[in-house]
Design a protein around this motif. Sequence first.
Motif, PDB file in Angstrom:
ATOM      1  N   ARG A 107      -1.034   0.281  10.872  1.00 28.77           N
ATOM      2  CA  ARG A 107      -2.427   0.701  11.036  1.00 28.77           C
ATOM      3  C   ARG A 107      -2.785   0.623  12.510  1.00 28.77           C
ATOM      4  NH1 ARG A 107      -5.861   0.559   6.291  1.00 28.77           N
ATOM      5  NH2 ARG A 107      -4.812  -0.633   4.690  1.00 28.77           N
TER       6      ARG A 107
ATOM      7  N   GLY B 265       0.823  -1.199   0.000  1.00 31.95           N
ATOM      8  CA  GLY B 265       0.000   0.000   0.000  1.00 31.95           C
ATOM      9  C   GLY B 265       0.856   1.246   0.000  1.00 31.95           C
TER      10      GLY B 265
ATOM     11  N   CYS C 259       1.531   5.028   1.957  1.00 25.15           N
ATOM     12  CA  CYS C 259       1.336   5.782   3.204  1.00 25.15           C
ATOM     13  C   CYS C 259       0.339   6.916   2.955  1.00 25.15           C
ATOM     14  CB  CYS C 259       2.677   6.334   3.694  1.00 25.15           C
ATOM     15  SG  CYS C 259       2.526   7.378   5.157  1.00 25.15           S
ATOM     16  N   HIS C 260      -0.619   7.037   3.838  1.00 24.31           N
ATOM     17  CA  HIS C 260      -1.662   8.049   3.721  1.00 24.31           C
ATOM     18  C   HIS C 260      -1.106   9.460   3.836  1.00 24.31           C
ATOM     19  CE1 HIS C 260      -5.084  10.516   5.199  1.00 24.31           C
ATOM     20  NE2 HIS C 260      -5.760   9.784   4.332  1.00 24.31           N
TER      21      HIS C 260
ATOM     22  N   CYS D  43       3.383   4.809   7.032  1.00 25.25           N
ATOM     23  CA  CYS D  43       4.737   4.264   7.144  1.00 25.25           C
ATOM     24  C   CYS D  43       5.173   4.435   8.599  1.00 25.25           C
ATOM     25  CB  CYS D  43       5.690   4.975   6.181  1.00 25.25           C
ATOM     26  SG  CYS D  43       6.022   6.701   6.574  1.00 25.25           S
TER      27      CYS D  43
ATOM     28  N   GLY E 202       4.667  -0.944   7.059  1.00 20.11           N
ATOM     29  CA  GLY E 202       3.358  -0.311   7.139  1.00 20.11           C
ATOM     30  C   GLY E 202       2.768  -0.447   8.530  1.00 20.11           C
TER      31      GLY E 202
ATOM     32  N   LEU F 237      -3.387   3.583   6.334  1.00 16.78           N
ATOM     33  CA  LEU F 237      -2.084   2.930   6.331  1.00 16.78           C
ATOM     34  C   LEU F 237      -1.001   4.004   6.404  1.00 16.78           C
ATOM     35  CD1 LEU F 237      -0.438   0.294   5.948  1.00 16.78           C
ATOM     36  CD2 LEU F 237      -0.495   0.763   3.502  1.00 16.78           C
TER      37      LEU F 237
END
Length: 71
Positions: free
Chosen positions: A40, A24, A26-27, A49, A38, A47
Amino acid sequence: MNCYFCETGPHPGAMHLNVSHAVGICHDCGVGVCADHGFREEAGAPLLCSDCAARRKSAERVDLKVVGMNA
């Protein structure tokens, strides 16, 4: 897409072996992260880092200290 941290980290003999694929993005910062890098908080949370997760945790601690001082 590969994990940013696995690609840029130290590698023995400068060989890029065993670089993990990203699961994924990173947001907060937008880098690709593997399952090891990752993070959460809970199911459905964004998600992040490891660096951005640590940055959010330190910001939470600062906010709690400020709220505690104003009470």
